[in-house]
Design a protein around this motif. Structure first.
Motif, PDB file in Angstrom:
ATOM      1  N   ALA A  61       0.884  -1.336  -0.057  1.00  0.00           N
ATOM      2  CA  ALA A  61       0.006  -0.083  -0.073  1.00  0.00           C
ATOM      3  C   ALA A  61       0.994   1.302   0.025  1.00  0.00           C
ATOM      4  N   LYS A  62       1.969   1.309   1.000  1.00  0.00           N
ATOM      5  CA  LYS A  62       2.642   2.454   0.983  1.00  0.00           C
ATOM      6  C   LYS A  62       3.538   2.690  -0.352  1.00  0.00           C
ATOM      7  N   ARG A  63       4.149   1.702  -0.985  1.00  0.00           N
ATOM      8  CA  ARG A  63       4.850   1.780  -2.395  1.00  0.00           C
ATOM      9  C   ARG A  63       3.951   2.231  -3.359  1.00  0.00           C
ATOM     10  N   GLU A  64       2.806   1.589  -3.564  1.00  0.00           N
ATOM     11  CA  GLU A  64       1.640   1.891  -4.470  1.00  0.00           C
ATOM     12  C   GLU A  64       1.454   3.301  -4.536  1.00  0.00           C
ATOM     13  N   VAL A  65       0.908   3.712  -3.358  1.00  0.00           N
ATOM     14  CA  VAL A  65       0.324   5.082  -3.204  1.00  0.00           C
ATOM     15  C   VAL A  65       1.566   6.106  -3.447  1.00  0.00           C
TER      16      VAL A  65
END
Length: 159
Positions: A61-65
């Motif tokens: 989630a953090k990377r994709e955001v």
């Protein structure tokens, strides 16, 4: 080349089980950030994507955001995990997969909102009662659950 691309070279378009994560991001006004997506073209959805080897769903989630929006989110809170026969996807290129999606929400973020033009057309914050009509169906379920379980409580507590 990422894990999924390498796997597809071996199995072709056959159905796979893939794990992903998305994030509902809100601003100080309680608006939700949505991405006007390139695939499916013109549909709106949440920032997120599929897991690479060695990642946790929080990492995804953090990377994709960050990759899709330029925003950094750290304080993720779990909405739910979604899976099953209703989460089957047939991509435009013929790839088939069942996705297990972990959905989070983030009430704080920092950074400069930027568009990754390979995946997105635009981003916009929407009030919950003004969401666009064409939202990715699985993302709509996530948004609805977030609004029902967390959003109203958050706004009430802020008063």
């Amino acid at each position: 080349m990422g894990y999924i691309e390498e796997l597809r070279e071996v199995v072709g378009h056959r159905p796979l089980i893939l794990v992903g994560a998305v994030a509902v991001i809100t601003d100080e006004l309680g608006r939700l950030l949505l991405e006007e997506r390139r695939f499916p073209k013109g549909a709106w959805g949440l920032a997120g994507g599929l897991m690479e080897l060695g990642e946790s769903t929080e990492d995804v989630a953090k990377r994709e955001v960050f990759e899709e929006t330029g925003l950094v989110v750290n304080d993720l809170k779990l909405i739910n995990v979604y899976s099953g026969p209703n989460h089957f996807v047939r991509a435009e290129n013929g790839d088939e997969y069942f996705v297990v999606t972990t959905a989070y929400f983030a009430e704080t973020h920092h950074g400069v909102l930027t568009v990754d033009e390979l995946e997105s057309i635009s981003f916009e914050f929407f009030y919950p009662d003004e969401l666009p009509e064409r939202i990715v169906k699985s993302h709509r379920r996530i948004i609805d659950e977030y609004l029902e379980k967390f959003h109203a409580k958050r706004l009430w507590a802020a008063r």
